[in-house]
Design an enzyme around this catalytic site. Structure first.
Site, short mmCIF file in Angstrom:
data_model
loop_
_atom_site.label_atom_id
_atom_site.label_comp_id
_atom_site.label_asym_id
_atom_site.label_seq_id
_atom_site.Cartn_x
_atom_site.Cartn_y
_atom_site.Cartn_z
CE LYS A 222 -15.40 39.69 6.13
NZ LYS A 222 -14.06 40.14 5.41
C1 PLP Z 1 -14.32 39.40 3.63
C2 PLP Z 1 -14.26 40.29 2.46
C3 PLP Z 1 -15.22 39.74 1.17
C4 PLP Z 1 -15.55 38.50 1.05
O1 PLP Z 1 -16.47 38.03 2.25
P1 PLP Z 1 -16.60 36.41 2.42
O2 PLP Z 1 -17.82 36.36 3.19
O3 PLP Z 1 -15.23 35.82 3.12
O4 PLP Z 1 -16.67 35.57 1.19
C5 PLP Z 1 -15.08 40.65 0.42
N1 PLP Z 1 -14.56 41.91 0.32
C6 PLP Z 1 -13.74 42.20 1.23
C7 PLP Z 1 -13.39 43.78 1.43
C8 PLP Z 1 -13.85 41.53 2.54
O5 PLP Z 1 -13.26 41.95 3.75
#
Ligand code: PLP
Length: 216
Positions: free
Chosen positions: A190
């Site tokens: 992210k």
């Molecule tokens: C990455 C992501 C998640 C989940 O996050 P994690 O930290 O990997 O559990 C949920 N929604 C979206 C749109 C994402 O890109």
């Protein structure tokens, strides 16, 4: 100009960690307190994130999925209640829903923005619909004004999935501050990362924040 292939998310050359960050990590290691219960760093991070978004509460959790799950536990749907969700998202959005025995109902997207189509939203509302988590996909905001209009009209709870949209603006407002709650991920792919991690934000009153903290 980018030359050659971009680094994968598992390649350290794709991130810059300055001396300040390395020092901060070492300070935690040397403090003797590694967990968030007794430690102060996670609390500081929550406060900074809350200040950044200008919200009352920011509650850190272990992942973006956990953030969405925490919000969903707060919502407390009955088994079989329906949650309207975009079919283009990470599985974390869906896991949070099914973990609380609610049913994800997929609403088609706008082919250009790839975000949930507000015009389709209202067509999928049934007497069992409880909430919608608009997903701000690939850093671009979902069309929140019409989404909020439909949500308020039908008394739906709005949990913004901002896992791919840290500091994205929608008409001058930061995503995550427009619906009832905002959920962010700090997983390593992210925009802002802690390796793994997540946070739930809300500007609601004290009780709201305390309940979220207990669920987290
Ligand atoms: C990455 C992501 C998640 C989940 O996050 P994690 O930290 O990997 O559990 C949920 N929604 C979206 C749109 C994402 O890109």
């Amino acid at each position: 100009m980018i030359e050659g292939p971009l680094p994968t998310i598992c390649n350290a050359s794709g991130r810059l960690f300055g001396e300040e960050k390395k020092k901060a990590v070492l300070a935690v290691l040397e403090s003797g307190i590694l967990g968030s219960t007794y430690g102060k760093v996670v609390r500081q991070f929550e406060q900074k994130f809350a200040d950044l978004l200008k919200v009352k509460h920011a509650i850190a959790v272990s992942s973006g999925t956990a953030a969405l799950h925490t919000a969903m536990v707060y919502l407390n749907p009955n088994p079989g209640d329906e949650i309207l969700v975009s079919p283009i998202t990470d599985m974390g959005t869906i896991i949070a829903i099914v973990c609380q025995q609610a049913v994800p109902v997929f609403v088609d997207i706008d082919p250009v923005t790839q975000n949930i189509d507000p015009a389709q939203l209202e067509k999928h509302i049934s007497p069992c619909t409880k909430a919608t988590p608009p997903v701000h996909i690939y850093g671009s905001p979902a069309d929140m004004d019409p989404i909020m209009e439909v949500a308020r009209k039908h008394n739906l709870f709005v949990i913004e999935d901002c896992a791919q949209a840290h500091l994205t603006e929608y008409k001058g407002r930061l995503v995550g501050t427009i619906g009832d709650m905002g959920c962010f991920s700090f997983q390593q792919s992210k925009h802002i990362t802690t390796g793994d991690g997540g946070i739930v934000v809300t500007h609601e009153d004290k009780k709201f924040g305390r309940e979220l903290r207990l669920y987290a």
